[in-house]
Design a protein around this motif. Structure first.
Motif, PDB file in Angstrom:
ATOM      1  N   PHE A 314      35.338 -54.727 -65.129  1.00  0.00           N
ATOM      2  CA  PHE A 314      34.473 -55.451 -64.193  1.00  0.00           C
ATOM      3  C   PHE A 314      34.247 -54.646 -63.059  1.00  0.00           C
ATOM      4  N   VAL A 315      32.889 -53.958 -62.915  1.00  0.00           N
ATOM      5  CA  VAL A 315      32.678 -52.973 -61.777  1.00  0.00           C
ATOM      6  C   VAL A 315      31.915 -53.265 -60.727  1.00  0.00           C
ATOM      7  N   HIS A 316      32.002 -52.650 -59.568  1.00  0.00           N
ATOM      8  CA  HIS A 316      31.270 -52.575 -58.532  1.00  0.00           C
ATOM      9  C   HIS A 316      31.468 -53.846 -57.422  1.00  0.00           C
ATOM     10  N   ASN A 317      31.430 -53.535 -56.191  1.00  0.00           N
ATOM     11  CA  ASN A 317      31.864 -54.658 -55.440  1.00  0.00           C
ATOM     12  C   ASN A 317      31.185 -54.402 -54.058  1.00  0.00           C
ATOM     13  N   MET A 318      30.032 -54.694 -54.263  1.00  0.00           N
ATOM     14  CA  MET A 318      29.107 -54.323 -52.988  1.00  0.00           C
ATOM     15  C   MET A 318      28.008 -55.415 -52.828  1.00  0.00           C
ATOM     16  N   GLY A 319      27.746 -56.180 -52.015  1.00  0.00           N
ATOM     17  CA  GLY A 319      26.524 -57.096 -51.836  1.00  0.00           C
ATOM     18  C   GLY A 319      26.586 -57.854 -52.923  1.00  0.00           C
ATOM     19  N   ASP A 320      25.216 -57.838 -53.290  1.00  0.00           N
ATOM     20  CA  ASP A 320      24.814 -58.683 -54.759  1.00  0.00           C
ATOM     21  C   ASP A 320      25.144 -57.899 -56.119  1.00  0.00           C
ATOM     22  N   ARG A 321      25.670 -56.773 -55.904  1.00  0.00           N
ATOM     23  CA  ARG A 321      26.037 -55.884 -57.007  1.00  0.00           C
ATOM     24  C   ARG A 321      27.561 -55.614 -57.385  1.00  0.00           C
ATOM     25  N   ARG A 322      28.068 -56.992 -58.188  1.00  0.00           N
ATOM     26  CA  ARG A 322      29.290 -57.221 -58.585  1.00  0.00           C
ATOM     27  C   ARG A 322      29.647 -57.730 -59.848  1.00  0.00           C
ATOM     28  N   GLY A 323      30.594 -57.054 -60.675  1.00  0.00           N
ATOM     29  CA  GLY A 323      30.700 -57.690 -61.823  1.00  0.00           C
ATOM     30  C   GLY A 323      31.458 -58.989 -62.062  1.00  0.00           C
ATOM     31  N   VAL A 324      30.986 -59.900 -62.788  1.00  0.00           N
ATOM     32  CA  VAL A 324      31.651 -61.257 -62.412  1.00  0.00           C
ATOM     33  C   VAL A 324      31.446 -61.968 -63.650  1.00  0.00           C
ATOM     34  N   ALA A 325      32.629 -62.644 -64.097  1.00  0.00           N
ATOM     35  CA  ALA A 325      32.550 -63.698 -65.467  1.00  0.00           C
ATOM     36  C   ALA A 325      33.192 -64.836 -65.075  1.00  0.00           C
ATOM     37  N   ILE A 326      32.533 -66.048 -65.134  1.00  0.00           N
ATOM     38  CA  ILE A 326      33.105 -67.295 -64.856  1.00  0.00           C
ATOM     39  C   ILE A 326      33.122 -68.078 -66.111  1.00  0.00           C
ATOM     40  N   GLU A 327      34.343 -68.615 -66.372  1.00  0.00           N
ATOM     41  CA  GLU A 327      34.434 -69.457 -67.473  1.00  0.00           C
ATOM     42  C   GLU A 327      33.854 -68.869 -68.752  1.00  0.00           C
ATOM     43  N   SER A 328      34.472 -67.652 -68.846  1.00  0.00           N
ATOM     44  CA  SER A 328      33.770 -67.148 -70.148  1.00  0.00           C
ATOM     45  C   SER A 328      34.894 -66.319 -70.954  1.00  0.00           C
ATOM     46  N   LEU A 329      34.482 -65.733 -72.129  1.00  0.00           N
ATOM     47  CA  LEU A 329      35.453 -65.112 -73.021  1.00  0.00           C
ATOM     48  C   LEU A 329      35.031 -63.599 -72.956  1.00  0.00           C
ATOM     49  N   VAL A 330      35.576 -62.763 -72.469  1.00  0.00           N
ATOM     50  CA  VAL A 330      35.250 -61.346 -72.304  1.00  0.00           C
ATOM     51  C   VAL A 330      36.175 -60.665 -73.400  1.00  0.00           C
ATOM     52  N   SER A 331      35.576 -59.707 -74.298  1.00  0.00           N
ATOM     53  CA  SER A 331      36.564 -59.147 -75.409  1.00  0.00           C
ATOM     54  C   SER A 331      36.672 -57.467 -74.735  1.00  0.00           C
ATOM     55  N   GLY A 332      37.713 -57.053 -75.808  1.00  0.00           N
ATOM     56  CA  GLY A 332      37.915 -55.392 -75.345  1.00  0.00           C
ATOM     57  C   GLY A 332      36.615 -54.507 -75.340  1.00  0.00           C
ATOM     58  N   GLY A 333      36.671 -53.677 -74.550  1.00  0.00           N
ATOM     59  CA  GLY A 333      35.763 -52.684 -74.569  1.00  0.00           C
ATOM     60  C   GLY A 333      34.410 -53.225 -73.781  1.00  0.00           C
ATOM     61  N   CYS A 334      34.408 -54.287 -72.921  1.00  0.00           N
ATOM     62  CA  CYS A 334      33.092 -54.945 -72.426  1.00  0.00           C
ATOM     63  C   CYS A 334      33.332 -54.126 -71.166  1.00  0.00           C
ATOM     64  N   ILE A 335      31.890 -53.997 -70.457  1.00  0.00           N
ATOM     65  CA  ILE A 335      31.990 -53.587 -69.167  1.00  0.00           C
ATOM     66  C   ILE A 335      30.931 -54.435 -68.517  1.00  0.00           C
ATOM     67  N   VAL A 336      31.201 -55.131 -67.326  1.00  0.00           N
ATOM     68  CA  VAL A 336      30.475 -56.062 -66.820  1.00  0.00           C
ATOM     69  C   VAL A 336      30.143 -55.680 -65.400  1.00  0.00           C
ATOM     70  N   SER A 337      28.836 -55.377 -65.080  1.00  0.00           N
ATOM     71  CA  SER A 337      28.426 -55.100 -63.809  1.00  0.00           C
ATOM     72  C   SER A 337      27.676 -56.107 -63.105  1.00  0.00           C
ATOM     73  N   GLY A 338      27.040 -57.271 -63.912  1.00  0.00           N
ATOM     74  CA  GLY A 338      26.452 -58.221 -63.628  1.00  0.00           C
ATOM     75  C   GLY A 338      26.796 -59.400 -63.659  1.00  0.00           C
ATOM     76  N   HIS A 339      26.503 -60.760 -63.682  1.00  0.00           N
ATOM     77  CA  HIS A 339      26.882 -62.142 -63.777  1.00  0.00           C
ATOM     78  C   HIS A 339      26.924 -62.889 -64.795  1.00  0.00           C
ATOM     79  N   VAL A 340      27.983 -63.293 -65.244  1.00  0.00           N
ATOM     80  CA  VAL A 340      28.328 -63.843 -66.489  1.00  0.00           C
ATOM     81  C   VAL A 340      28.943 -65.285 -66.144  1.00  0.00           C
ATOM     82  N   GLU A 341      28.400 -66.362 -66.924  1.00  0.00           N
ATOM     83  CA  GLU A 341      28.772 -67.729 -66.832  1.00  0.00           C
ATOM     84  C   GLU A 341      29.016 -68.359 -68.104  1.00  0.00           C
TER      85      GLU A 341
END
Length: 422
Positions: A314-341
């Motif tokens: 999960f990458v970036h941590n600035m303002g509204d640019r932040r990789g987030v996953a809430i109540e989600s399954l995230v497998s190997g090799g994934c890169i999240v810069s947006g919002h996942v729910e």
């Protein structure tokens, strides 16, 4: 309830061979089966549907397994070769692929589920097994087949049909059976308009799970007879089982007696994920805090092939640019810069900055472009959702571009995106 001691003492799994019927087209899954058979469809973040039947076999002690394939079988056979080739032939254990190959008359492929087994009768004879456990390869459940084998032996009949209770209104989609007080099956009908009910439960019916146990010698004789019957459709549910029922050779095995991981007060978990809605629902349920299907039980693991991938990031941590996953399954090799729910992401997925993924299933190597929004969707392998594209918010617009179900689930494939010039 059949005891574990009985199953172990009889050593039944060693005397059984499992045959997994994995040749179905899976047409109700629409474009998800354009390139793959239904048992090869991805499920649960890192698995294929067939992994559940195969894992049940291994965990039950059945280590001689044949997988009967036919339609669009390349990805399925590749998956089995890569993920299930570790059993030791020297110890008489294996997972063998048994493709349709016109073994009998060099003119017909598999004509039905029973014919698929019959066409391999010479191979099955060579196994010298006392029992055959015949399984559909396209259902999601955890079951101890050793306990079902013990039940089969206890009843002393030639056929055992595993069954699950369903609401009577839903039973029209299944093979449904009526039983007497000893669980001998007195009637078996495929997809009836007026399903028989369970004694004392007028709103419930017993539905076949597509799990059969046979005495091998009896079944091979019946299959040979059935093959010579020009009126037969050569199907277990339509021909072999009904005949066994008429001759009072078949008994029912209740799933609750062999289901694994059932929580107290809840019915055992079994799903036919044969439609886009059912597929989406079963995957999304896994994102719940306490899902109905427990994939984290190391006493009954689900085995599979998986590529060697780095951890999810999960990458970036600035303002509204932040990789987030809430109540989600995230497998190997994934890169999240947006919002996942409330979403499920298979391996290698990329969710780019400022994008939003809600209540969606993203198959391997999907990319969600910068600023895109995806809601209540199933996105097939390798799709690239262009920057700024919106999916799942305007059903009328989505129906012109993709496939939409009556409940509002949107299916997206590479071909659909290509037609849009994406």
């Amino acid at each position: 309830m059949i005891s574990n001691d009985l199953a172990t003492s009889l050593d039944l799994p060693r005397r059984a061979v499992a045959l997994v019927l994995a040749g179905g087209r899976g047409s109700r899954l629409l474009n998800l089966t354009d390139r793959r058979a239904k048992p090869a469809v991805y499920f649960g973040g890192k698995f294929r549907i067939i992994d559940f039947a195969l894992s049940n076999c291994l965990n039950s002690g059945i280590r001689r397994i044949g997988v009967l394939t036919q339609y669009k079988s390349h990805s399925l056979m590749r998956h089995i070769q890569r993920g299930w080739g570790y059993l030791k032939g020297e110890l008489n254990e294996f997972v063998d692929v048994m493709p349709a190959q016109q073994r009998l008359d060099e003119s017909n492929w598999y004509q039905g589920t029973a014919d698929a087994v019959h066409q391999n009768h010479d191979i099955i004879n060579s196994f010298r097994s006392k029992y055959l456990v015949v399984l559909a390869g396209d259902h999601i459940y955890k079951m101890n087949y050793a306990l079902a084998l013990a039940d089969h032996v206890k009843h002393g009949r030639e056929v055992t049909v595993a069954c699950i209770e369903v609401p009577r209104r839903d039973a029209t989609a299944f093979g449904v059976m009526a039983v007497d007080g000893d669980d001998v099956i007195t009637d078996f009908v495929e997809k009836p308009h007026d399903p028989p009910t369970i004694p004392g439960k007028p709103d419930r019916s017993l539905a076949s799970m597509g799990v059969y146990i046979f005495n091998t010698d009896w079944l091979l004789r019946e299959l040979a007879r059935d093959a010579d019957d020009p009126q037969s459709s050569h199907d277990f549910g339509k021909d072999i089982i009904p005949k066994a029922v008429r001759e009072r050779r078949a008994v029912a095995h209740r799933f609750e007696d062999s289901a694994v991981g059932t929580r107290e007060g809840e019915p055992p978990y079994w799903r036919d994920v044969g439609t886009i809605d059912a597929y989406w629902d079963a995957n999304i349920d896994l994102t719940a805090t306490d899902p109905q299907l427990n994939l984290y039980d190391d006493r009954w693991p689900i085995w599979t092939y998986q590529p060697q991938l780095p951890p999810a990031k999960f990458v970036h941590n600035m303002g509204d640019r932040r990789g987030v996953a809430i109540e989600s399954l995230v497998s190997g090799g994934c890169i999240v810069s947006g919002h996942v729910e409330r979403s499920l992401m298979f391996s290698g997925v990329r969710v780019h900055s400022y994008s939003h993924v809600h209540w969606s299933v993203l198959l391997p190597n999907v990319q969600v472009g910068r600023g895109a929004r995806v809601t209540r969707a199933v996105v097939d392998r390798g799709c690239f959702i262009p920057d700024g594209m919106v999916i799942g918010e305007d059903p009328e617009h989505d129906a012109k571009r993709f496939v939409c179900t009556d409940t509002g689930i949107t299916l997206v494939t590479r071909e659909m995106l290509q037609r849009l010039g994406a």
